[in-house]
Scaffold this motif. Structure first.
Motif, PDB file in Angstrom:
ATOM      1  N   THR A 133       0.844  -1.185   0.000  1.00  0.00           N
ATOM      2  CA  THR A 133       0.000   0.000   0.000  1.00  0.00           C
ATOM      3  C   THR A 133       0.883   1.239   0.000  1.00  0.00           C
ATOM      4  O   THR A 133       2.104   1.151   0.102  1.00  0.00           O
ATOM      5  N   THR A 235      -6.966  -2.425   3.220  1.00  0.00           N
ATOM      6  CA  THR A 235      -6.987  -2.572   4.677  1.00  0.00           C
ATOM      7  C   THR A 235      -5.904  -1.707   5.300  1.00  0.00           C
ATOM      8  O   THR A 235      -5.001  -1.216   4.625  1.00  0.00           O
ATOM      9  N   ARG A 236      -5.968  -1.543   6.611  1.00  0.00           N
ATOM     10  CA  ARG A 236      -4.956  -0.778   7.326  1.00  0.00           C
ATOM     11  C   ARG A 236      -3.621  -1.524   7.317  1.00  0.00           C
ATOM     12  O   ARG A 236      -3.585  -2.742   7.214  1.00  0.00           O
ATOM     13  N   THR A 245      -7.699   3.765   6.315  1.00  0.00           N
ATOM     14  CA  THR A 245      -7.617   3.661   4.856  1.00  0.00           C
ATOM     15  C   THR A 245      -8.243   4.910   4.255  1.00  0.00           C
ATOM     16  O   THR A 245      -8.972   5.654   4.933  1.00  0.00           O
ATOM     17  N   GLU A 255      -7.599   3.901  -4.431  1.00  0.00           N
ATOM     18  CA  GLU A 255      -6.676   2.872  -3.987  1.00  0.00           C
ATOM     19  C   GLU A 255      -5.409   2.975  -4.819  1.00  0.00           C
ATOM     20  O   GLU A 255      -5.470   3.143  -6.035  1.00  0.00           O
TER      21      GLU A 255
END
Length: 331
Positions: A133, A235-236, A245, A255
């Motif tokens: 992420t 997700t975190r 998030t 995202e």
């Protein structure tokens, strides 16, 4: 008798033809049945360290145990990743030379570069192995403690906010352009040669915003030198559990994940690709692999070759739109 002779001759011709076809297919079948019978080399388009190299080393050790063969990591940085891609594209079609593909190169290079030493059709997916992420960070001087507050503040100060990236065409560059387009805010791009100098200028307050992978900024966030407003995954992040998030912070639909997948030269027998993909899946599902991934700040996420292609197609469409809208050019 003449009829029987013609039938026999026809049958004999068919038999010989089938024998010839089976002889032609035999090497491929033998290759698939015996694969792998020697060491496999993972070709990495980046220098040691960072997401792509970490992902390669994350899979190499467990894969070696699963297949009972050595799995070597060969770092081939250069040409914005193109050296490694061309090496694998031109390699033997036997599944022993494997590209560790980075989404930033795989998606952006064909869009931004007029001439490449490889073509997208020259490589075929084995499967996705990891994703990382990104985290939206700002300098403490920015008067916002949430993503909503930052967006509102940036809209009130159009053109006065600068954002850093690791370079033109990088994930941080294109990802931030997508963020700008979705939120309607204006920010000025300040490109750097990698994360190191970018982070220093953000820490110094010369640039206010940096969207990048957590390992690059995690220590500064935990030390209070940067503010993390949101992570951009589904997700975190396990090492930043207090950071919501983007969807939780009120920006649904945004995202931004960097991904790493394995590819081999197109024309590699399908059975070999499927065998390697299944072995990679087994390797990534081992508990110790996930533990090492968590410690490195990346997420293990296996996808089949088919679903890896779908991911590439989806991200390519999104990036192409952002690149065109932002008039992004390669250095």
């Amino acid at each position: 008798m003449k009829h029987l002779t013609r039938v026999n001759l026809k049958a004999a011709f068919i038999a010989v033809s089938l024998l010839g076809a089976s002889s032609f297919l035999a090497p491929l079948t033998a290759l698939a049945d015996s694969y792998p019978s020697k060491s496999i080399t993972l070709v990495v388009p980046n220098p040691p360290g960072g997401l792509v190299d970490t992902s390669a080393r994350l899979v190499s050790e467990p894969l070696s145990r699963v297949i009972d063969q050595s799995v070597l990591v060969d770092n081939k940085p250069g040409g914005s990743g193109n050296l490694a891609y061309a090496t694998v594209a031109r390699s033997a079609k036997d599944g022993y030379t494997v590209l560790v593909s980075y989404s930033g190169y795989h998606i952006a290079n064909p869009i931004l570069m007029d001439k490449l030493p490889w073509d997208i059709k020259d490589i075929t997916p084995v499967g996705l192995i990891t994703v990382a992420t990104n985290v939206i960070t700002v300098h403490p001087s920015v008067p916002a403690n949430t993503l909503k507050e930052f967006i509102a503040w940036a809209k009130q100060n159009p053109g006065k906010v600068n954002y850093a990236s690791q370079g033109n065409g990088s994930v941080s560059h294109i990802g931030t352009e997508i963020f700008k387009q979705q939120t309607g805010i204006e920010m000025t791009h300040v490109p750097y040669k990698g994360s190191g100098q970018a982070i220093q200028d953000v820490l110094a307050g010369q640039v206010q915003v940096f969207i990048t992978t957590p390992p690059s900024v995690m220590g500064h966030v935990l030390g209070g030198k940067l503010k993390a407003l949101a992570v951009t995954g589904k997700t975190r992040h396990p090492q930043l559990p207090q950071v919501p998030t983007a969807a939780e912070a009120g920006l649904s639909g945004f995202e931004l994940e960097s991904w790493v997948a394995l590819y081999v030269a197109s024309g590699t027998p399908k059975d070999v690709v499927q065998k390697l993909s299944a072995d990679v899946k087994r390797s990534m599902e081992l508990p110790e692999t996930k533990q090492r991934a968590d410690a490195a700040g990346v997420e293990v996420r296996y996808l089949t070759p088919e679903n890896t292609t779908k991911l590439l197609e989806r991200d390519t469409a999104n990036w192409a739109k952002a690149i065109k809208a932002g008039n992004i050019k390669f250095d």
